[in-house]
Design a protein around this motif. Sequence first.
Motif: not given
Length: 446
Positions: A15-16, A23-25, A189-193, A197-198
Amino acid sequence: MDKIVALSKRRGFVFPSSEIYGGLASSYDYGHYGVLLKDNVKARWLEAMVRERDDIVALDSSIILHPRVWEASGHVSGFSDPLVDCRTCKQRFRADHLADPEHEEVRCGKRPSKRPGETPVCDLTEPRQFNLMFQTRVGAVEETGVDVYLRPETAQGIFINFKNVAQIARRKPPFGIAQVGKAFRNEITPGNFIFRTLEFEQMEMEYFVPPDEADEWYRYWVDERYRWHLRYGVRESHLRVRPHEAEELSHYSSGTSDIEYLFPIGWSELEGIANRGDFDLTQHAEFSGTKLEYVDTATGERYVPHVIEPAAGVGRTVLALLCDAYDEDDIGGEQRTVLRLAPHIAPIKVAVLPLVNKDGQPEKARAIYEQLRELWPTEYDAGGSIGKRYRRQDEIGTPWGVTVDGQTGEDRTVTLRDRDSLEQVRVPLDELGDELGRRLADPWRS
Ligand code: GAP
């Protein structure tokens, strides 16, 4: 990727994170099947790295380490990305991605969507270095506290325990220390699902070898890790080894190869194998003042071992397995989505279903379920039509379904359904456990 994201949410894999707050990026939460799948990936890795070998031991080090660790490792001065900000759209970009054709996905936040810098209203700052480590403070009082970091890799916890393990486990190179645990990076940078991730889990192993054997062991571990990914069903055509060019190598590395997977976003790193030389032990010895070397008490020989490091991400492996297993086919004119996961990776191995919810079938099915769940992760499913229940199990990748029907009461047999071939055979109840055990032990063919 959209299909994988939708299936992951629909079936409760991923889940996001913080969704009810918007949500959190680059943050995700794993639901029930996601946890089981992730646990299987970690278990298979530990099996291959520790349980099936004599030369590797396990470790679980702290997430927060002494801050000097990150000075010694080079992360305080070097673990950073060059970033530019757009003053107009407030987005942040990696400076090295702006003109890179491999990063066509990087777009300005204003319409018409173009590369950053190309939209007339773009107003980009000069590149600034941005450290990827999350910082926090240890100590009761803010003023007297000490700045520390959440580890950006599990590896350093291993290097600083080299002496403990070498002495207490009485290991002589070549030997390895393996660790699975969380790592944190302030990725912008964008995570791509779940690709980036962080917060993520790493499976890292540091293999300490005599210096003159380093090249040989480096090649060994590239092969070994490549084979591990194939063992659990990833298609060979979707997996490749890419040696780094000289200019790509990290400061510590004399050779690195990425095992890359053909993700929906293109070929990308799944795991890295690096020949780190004696950089880490030498640095920690210098910064800590503790000798980190191997001494042979019989011969007096002493040297600083070199290190070969296979470093994989749990989330990335889960994503590769989901992408590789995802399939759609047609059964009697009806489209089905199926995850063709290897049985050792699948969250649930067997589902037990009563054909109808009457005539004593639910009770019989439940009794079978209670026996099987002692052996394997098993699910009992009585809700909805049988077709719907099969579809549900197919979507979570359950390799086998056991159906109790009218005949079960007469001759003590059940139907055993195979997720991939859709073959259904009748199996006497007394032989069901053996049959499932045999199927599970068979080598996996995708
Ligand atoms: N100790 C070496 C090291 O950390 P890395 O290539 O930066 O090397 C190893 O990381 C693996 O960890 C990667 O191949 C990837 O699978 C995973 N990984 C790294 N950063 C990640 C992130 N932000 N999100 C998810 N996985 C990540």
